[in-house]
Design a protein around this motif. Structure first.
Motif, PDB file in Angstrom:
ATOM      1  N   VAL A   1      10.306   3.852  10.780  1.00 49.71           N
ATOM      2  CA  VAL A   1       8.638   4.645  11.297  1.00 49.71           C
ATOM      3  C   VAL A   1       8.927   3.503  12.913  1.00 49.71           C
ATOM      4  O   VAL A   1       8.563   2.252  12.527  1.00 49.71           O
ATOM      5  N   GLU A   2       8.193   4.066  13.433  1.00 48.33           N
ATOM      6  CA  GLU A   2       7.603   3.033  14.567  1.00 48.33           C
ATOM      7  C   GLU A   2       6.367   3.145  14.359  1.00 48.33           C
ATOM      8  O   GLU A   2       5.326   4.358  14.496  1.00 48.33           O
ATOM      9  N   SER A   3       5.974   1.984  14.320  1.00 52.47           N
ATOM     10  CA  SER A   3       3.930   2.233  13.771  1.00 52.47           C
ATOM     11  C   SER A   3       3.724   0.838  14.328  1.00 52.47           C
ATOM     12  O   SER A   3       4.126  -0.360  14.316  1.00 52.47           O
ATOM     13  N   LYS A   4       2.604   1.433  14.538  1.00 54.01           N
ATOM     14  CA  LYS A   4       1.249  -0.399  15.257  1.00 54.01           C
ATOM     15  C   LYS A   4       0.811   0.057  14.215  1.00 54.01           C
ATOM     16  O   LYS A   4      -0.979  -0.994  14.437  1.00 54.01           O
ATOM     17  N   ALA A   5       0.741   0.516  12.703  1.00 51.39           N
ATOM     18  CA  ALA A   5      -0.278  -0.129  12.259  1.00 51.39           C
ATOM     19  C   ALA A   5       0.566  -1.537  10.895  1.00 51.39           C
ATOM     20  O   ALA A   5       1.190  -2.018  11.054  1.00 51.39           O
ATOM     21  N   ARG A   6      -0.806  -2.125  11.066  1.00 53.55           N
ATOM     22  CA  ARG A   6      -1.598  -3.728  10.395  1.00 53.55           C
ATOM     23  C   ARG A   6      -1.403  -2.892   8.779  1.00 53.55           C
ATOM     24  O   ARG A   6      -1.413  -2.081   8.205  1.00 53.55           O
ATOM     25  N   PHE A   7      -0.521  -4.253   7.777  1.00 50.05           N
ATOM     26  CA  PHE A   7       0.415  -4.767   6.680  1.00 50.05           C
ATOM     27  C   PHE A   7      -0.925  -5.150   6.203  1.00 50.05           C
ATOM     28  O   PHE A   7      -0.245  -6.693   6.638  1.00 50.05           O
ATOM     29  N   PHE A   8      -1.303  -4.930   4.777  1.00 49.05           N
ATOM     30  CA  PHE A   8      -1.699  -6.410   4.301  1.00 49.05           C
ATOM     31  C   PHE A   8      -1.630  -5.895   2.507  1.00 49.05           C
ATOM     32  O   PHE A   8      -1.739  -5.501   2.212  1.00 49.05           O
ATOM     33  N   VAL A   9      -2.148  -6.988   1.853  1.00 45.97           N
ATOM     34  CA  VAL A   9      -1.718  -6.649   0.238  1.00 45.97           C
ATOM     35  C   VAL A   9      -2.835  -7.716   0.020  1.00 45.97           C
ATOM     36  O   VAL A   9      -2.286  -8.740   0.365  1.00 45.97           O
ATOM     37  N   THR A  10      -2.736  -7.102  -1.273  1.00 46.22           N
ATOM     38  CA  THR A  10      -3.943  -7.764  -2.207  1.00 46.22           C
ATOM     39  C   THR A  10      -2.870  -7.620  -3.226  1.00 46.22           C
ATOM     40  O   THR A  10      -2.152  -7.074  -4.137  1.00 46.22           O
TER      41      THR A  10
ATOM     42  N   ASN B   1      10.215 -10.774  -0.608  1.00 49.04           N
ATOM     43  CA  ASN B   1      10.358 -11.012   0.768  1.00 49.04           C
ATOM     44  C   ASN B   1       9.734  -9.908   1.737  1.00 49.04           C
ATOM     45  O   ASN B   1       9.640 -10.538   2.658  1.00 49.04           O
ATOM     46  N   THR B   2      10.588  -9.264   1.180  1.00 48.71           N
ATOM     47  CA  THR B   2      10.220  -7.723   1.605  1.00 48.71           C
ATOM     48  C   THR B   2       8.285  -7.506   1.493  1.00 48.71           C
ATOM     49  O   THR B   2       8.245  -7.021   2.862  1.00 48.71           O
ATOM     50  N   GLY B   3       8.094  -7.571   0.526  1.00 49.39           N
ATOM     51  CA  GLY B   3       7.130  -7.093   0.799  1.00 49.39           C
ATOM     52  C   GLY B   3       5.851  -7.729   0.791  1.00 49.39           C
ATOM     53  O   GLY B   3       4.720  -7.157   1.143  1.00 49.39           O
ATOM     54  N   TYR B   4       6.140  -8.887   0.617  1.00 48.15           N
ATOM     55  CA  TYR B   4       5.123 -10.253   1.669  1.00 48.15           C
ATOM     56  C   TYR B   4       5.405 -10.352   2.875  1.00 48.15           C
ATOM     57  O   TYR B   4       4.478 -10.751   3.444  1.00 48.15           O
ATOM     58  N   GLY B   5       7.183 -10.521   2.781  1.00 49.73           N
ATOM     59  CA  GLY B   5       7.476 -10.832   4.048  1.00 49.73           C
ATOM     60  C   GLY B   5       6.695 -10.154   5.306  1.00 49.73           C
ATOM     61  O   GLY B   5       6.628 -10.846   5.979  1.00 49.73           O
ATOM     62  N   SER B   6       6.227  -8.661   5.074  1.00 47.84           N
ATOM     63  CA  SER B   6       6.224  -7.718   6.027  1.00 47.84           C
ATOM     64  C   SER B   6       5.192  -7.730   6.510  1.00 47.84           C
ATOM     65  O   SER B   6       4.585  -7.177   7.256  1.00 47.84           O
ATOM     66  N   ALA B   7       4.125  -8.270   5.695  1.00 47.93           N
ATOM     67  CA  ALA B   7       2.697  -8.058   5.689  1.00 47.93           C
ATOM     68  C   ALA B   7       2.332  -9.168   7.250  1.00 47.93           C
ATOM     69  O   ALA B   7       2.506  -9.848   6.674  1.00 47.93           O
ATOM     70  N   ASP B   8       1.191  -8.475   7.139  1.00 46.79           N
ATOM     71  CA  ASP B   8      -0.015  -9.476   8.291  1.00 46.79           C
ATOM     72  C   ASP B   8      -0.379 -10.253   7.992  1.00 46.79           C
ATOM     73  O   ASP B   8      -1.074 -11.275   8.350  1.00 46.79           O
ATOM     74  N   GLY B   9      -0.782 -10.004   6.035  1.00 41.36           N
ATOM     75  CA  GLY B   9      -2.215 -10.700   5.104  1.00 41.36           C
ATOM     76  C   GLY B   9      -1.380 -10.597   4.031  1.00 41.36           C
ATOM     77  O   GLY B   9      -1.292  -9.675   3.711  1.00 41.36           O
TER      78      GLY B   9
END
Length: 270
Positions: free
Chosen positions: A20-29, A48-56
């Motif tokens: 989707v087109e999204s401006k959402a920021r994405f964080f993972v703990t 790589n997808t799960g962590y690499g796509s995250a902003d933090g």
């Protein structure tokens, strides 16, 4: 903003955001030691997808941060787990005639509740002055039950199976020492819950506990039954020497909702 916990949820979120087109920021703990799972091309792709796509990327302890960096090359910010300070807070124990030890956790091989039973039995035998309460359920339930039945302390060790958080808080209020003998812990939330209730703790050097247990809050032991027995005996004699108020205040200063929320907000702003 989306904040996902654990790798599987991070991967699902990353895949969804890619569609989707999204401006959402994405964080993972991350709370789990993902490096213990089989390392293959497909799994590396998920990481790589799960962590690499995250902003933090956030991890709950330095030891976990180091494992993920050394194995997969992802740097993370360490923000500890939070303790519910409204539920777990200092109570003055009313019953002083017995010395009560307590442990909480899933009954799995990693938590080693059967080893705790053996060590408690070696330390105190059938002396009714000493009690052990184990709160938890799981695949090792039968193994733990059989260990209790074989011991001299069968009348003094109580397997309470699964308990609500409220019941656990009540049990803490009538206990003297908390014990957790895990083989591995990325953090150990039950330890800070017990400490918030003012209990000194005994824990094995299993990763996370080394980062917050101090000489003023408890004992760290090696994975050795003789050393654990010694720690149990020491706490039986000296648990009253620990300052319950200071233990509780220490936990609040590091792991209260207000403290952890400030750290999370700082992470989001960055």
């Amino acid at each position: 903003m989306i904040h996902a916990h654990f790798l599987d949820n991070a991967y699902i979120t990353a895949k969804a955001l890619n569609k989707v087109e999204s401006k959402a920021r994405f964080f993972v703990t991350e709370h789990t030691d993902i490096t213990k799972f089989e390392k293959n091309k497909e799994y590396e792709g998920i990481v790589n997808t799960g962590y690499g796509s995250a902003d933090g990327l956030i991890t709950v302890s330095r030891s976990l941060a180091e494992k993920i960096y050394n194995n997969y090359g992802f740097e993370s910010r360490v923000i500890s787990n939070v303790v519910n300070t409204e539920l777990f807070h200092r109570h003055k124990k009313l019953q002083e005639t017995e010395k009560v030890f307590v442990s909480v956790g899933f009954l799995t091989q990693n938590k080693r509740m059967d080893m705790l039973v053996r060590c408690f039995d070696k330390a105190f035998g059938g002396n009714p002055k000493y009690k052990l309460y184990i709160c938890g359920d799981g695949p090792d339930s039968k193994k733990v039950t059989e260990e209790i039945e074989r011991s001299q302390s069968s009348e003094n060790i109580h397997l309470l199976v699964f308990q609500s958080r409220k019941n656990i808080a009540d049990i803490f209020s009538e206990s003297d020492v908390f014990v957790l003998l895990s083989a591995e812990e990325t953090f150990g939330v039950v330890l800070i819950e017990a400490m918030a209730a003012g209990l000194p703790v005994i824990a094995t050097k299993s990763g996370g506990p080394q980062e917050f247990i101090t000489e003023e809050t408890g004992l760290l032991t090696e994975h050795n039954e003789d050393e654990i027995v010694h720690a149990l005996k020491y706490m039986a004699a000296h648990s009253g020497d620990y300052d319950a108020e200071k233990i509780s205040e220490y936990v609040i200063s590091k792991f209260s909702p207000e403290v952890v929320a400030r750290e999370l907000c700082s992470c989001y702003r960055s």
